[in-house]
Design an enzyme around this catalytic site. Structure first.
Site, short mmCIF file in Angstrom:
data_model
loop_
_atom_site.label_atom_id
_atom_site.label_comp_id
_atom_site.label_asym_id
_atom_site.label_seq_id
_atom_site.Cartn_x
_atom_site.Cartn_y
_atom_site.Cartn_z
N GLU A 176 0.73 -1.22 -0.08
CA GLU A 176 0.09 -0.12 -0.17
C GLU A 176 1.01 1.33 -0.07
O GLU A 176 1.12 1.86 1.19
CB GLU A 176 -0.71 0.06 1.18
CG GLU A 176 -1.84 1.31 1.17
CD GLU A 176 -2.70 1.48 2.48
OE1 GLU A 176 -3.62 2.40 2.47
OE2 GLU A 176 -2.49 0.53 3.35
N LYS A 213 -2.71 -2.16 -2.88
CA LYS A 213 -3.97 -1.05 -2.49
C LYS A 213 -3.18 0.38 -2.68
O LYS A 213 -2.35 1.07 -2.03
CB LYS A 213 -3.82 -1.24 -1.04
CG LYS A 213 -4.96 -0.53 -0.34
CD LYS A 213 -5.52 -0.78 1.09
CE LYS A 213 -6.64 0.11 1.70
NZ LYS A 213 -7.07 -0.27 3.05
#
Length: 295
Positions: A176, A213
């Protein structure tokens, strides 16, 4: 690695619920839920209250594998019970929802326009425990605020280095590298991010599986080509501070990108709501995020 869970993450319809607020963000999550800081006097009481909130969400009839593919858990949530079962077992056995674990320990200070992850000297111990708890994968967050080539290259390199450590334990890492939605250089940040991600993906050993992400991109379908890479299980989107309505609208413009929302998922939920009201509000959120994720 659980192959049934892998196939579900690769091909299933739905989204990922992020219930992984940690020490720094838990007070905000509780306040949004209607629990003020005066309701607890130490971290143990705070984490007990947030586990009660998460349990209420996870055990709701609105929270099912028919709409939700996976849940990202905080370490203390993994270690606690839901209806007498370890949380990961409850999610998979009762709901058919794949369990992930947040493993980062927060952000370092801003340097070269980015915030790297803090050191994680105990990571291998945590990953071994995650495997024992039947966790499928992990999630780790760092943040990009400026279009600084050196900063972004270093951030992506750190993410992939830790991802290799995670994959060695048979877990699937969610990488992420959040781009701040308020960055004036957001499109340029995303271009530099993608360039570095492609370089790192090309260097991965065959068979290594990762997920991403990302902040919902400024350019629609910007990450579509990455979805075709054989290393990539799935690409999901964080809400990044957008309201649920804004995040869903932006998500619909990106085919194949699915949600992984936390604040947006819990929007409108309150500790004082009756179960009927709570479940109705959660069901509406789940349905709207699901619809945006399968568009």
């Amino acid at each position: 690695m659980n192959n049934e869970q892998l196939l579900r993450m690769q091909n299933g319809k739905g989204f990922i619920a992020a219930l992984d607020q940690s020490g720094g963000s838990t007070p905000k999550a509780l306040l949004q839920y209607g629990v003020p800081e005066s309701a607890y006097s130490n971290d143990e009481e705070m984490f007990t209250l947030v586990h009660e909130m998460r349990t209420r969400i996870m055990t709701s009839p609105a929270f099912t594998g028919g709409r939700i593919l996976a849940v990202i858990l905080f370490e203390q949530t993994m270690d606690r019970l839901v209806e007498g079962m370890p949380t990961a077992d409850y999610l998979w056995e009762k709901k058919r929802i794949v369990p992930f674990l947040k493993i980062d320990k927060g952000l370092a200070g801003l340097n070269n326009g980015v915030q790297l992850m803090k050191p994680m000297p105990e990571l291998d111990k945590l990953l071994k425990r995650a495997v024992e708890k039947r966790i499928f994968g992990t999630k780790m967050r760092s943040v990009i605020k400026e279009a600084n080539p050196a900063g972004i290259a270093g951030l992506v390199a750190q993410q992939f280095e830790v991802a290799g450590q995670i994959a060695a334990h048979g877990l699937v890492p969610i990488i992420e590298p959040e781009v701040d939605i308020h960055s004036p250089d957001k499109p340029a940040c995303e271009r530099l991010l993608k360039e570095n991600v492609v370089k790192q993906l090309n260097a991965l050993p065959a068979g290594t599986k990762v997920m991403f992400k990302f902040t919902i991109p400024s350019e629609d379908n910007f990450f579509a080509d990455l979805m075709q890479d054989p290393h990539v299980v799935r690409i999901v989107a964080l809400s990044g501070g957008y309201s649920q309505k804004e995040a869903n609208e932006k998500l619909r413009l990106n085919k194949g990108l699915i949600a992984s929302f936390s604040r947006a998922l819990a929007e409108g939920l309150g500790a004082r709501q009756s179960d009927e009201e709570f479940n109705k509000t959660l069901a509406a959120s789940v349905e709207s995020i699901y619809e945006a994720s399968i568009t």
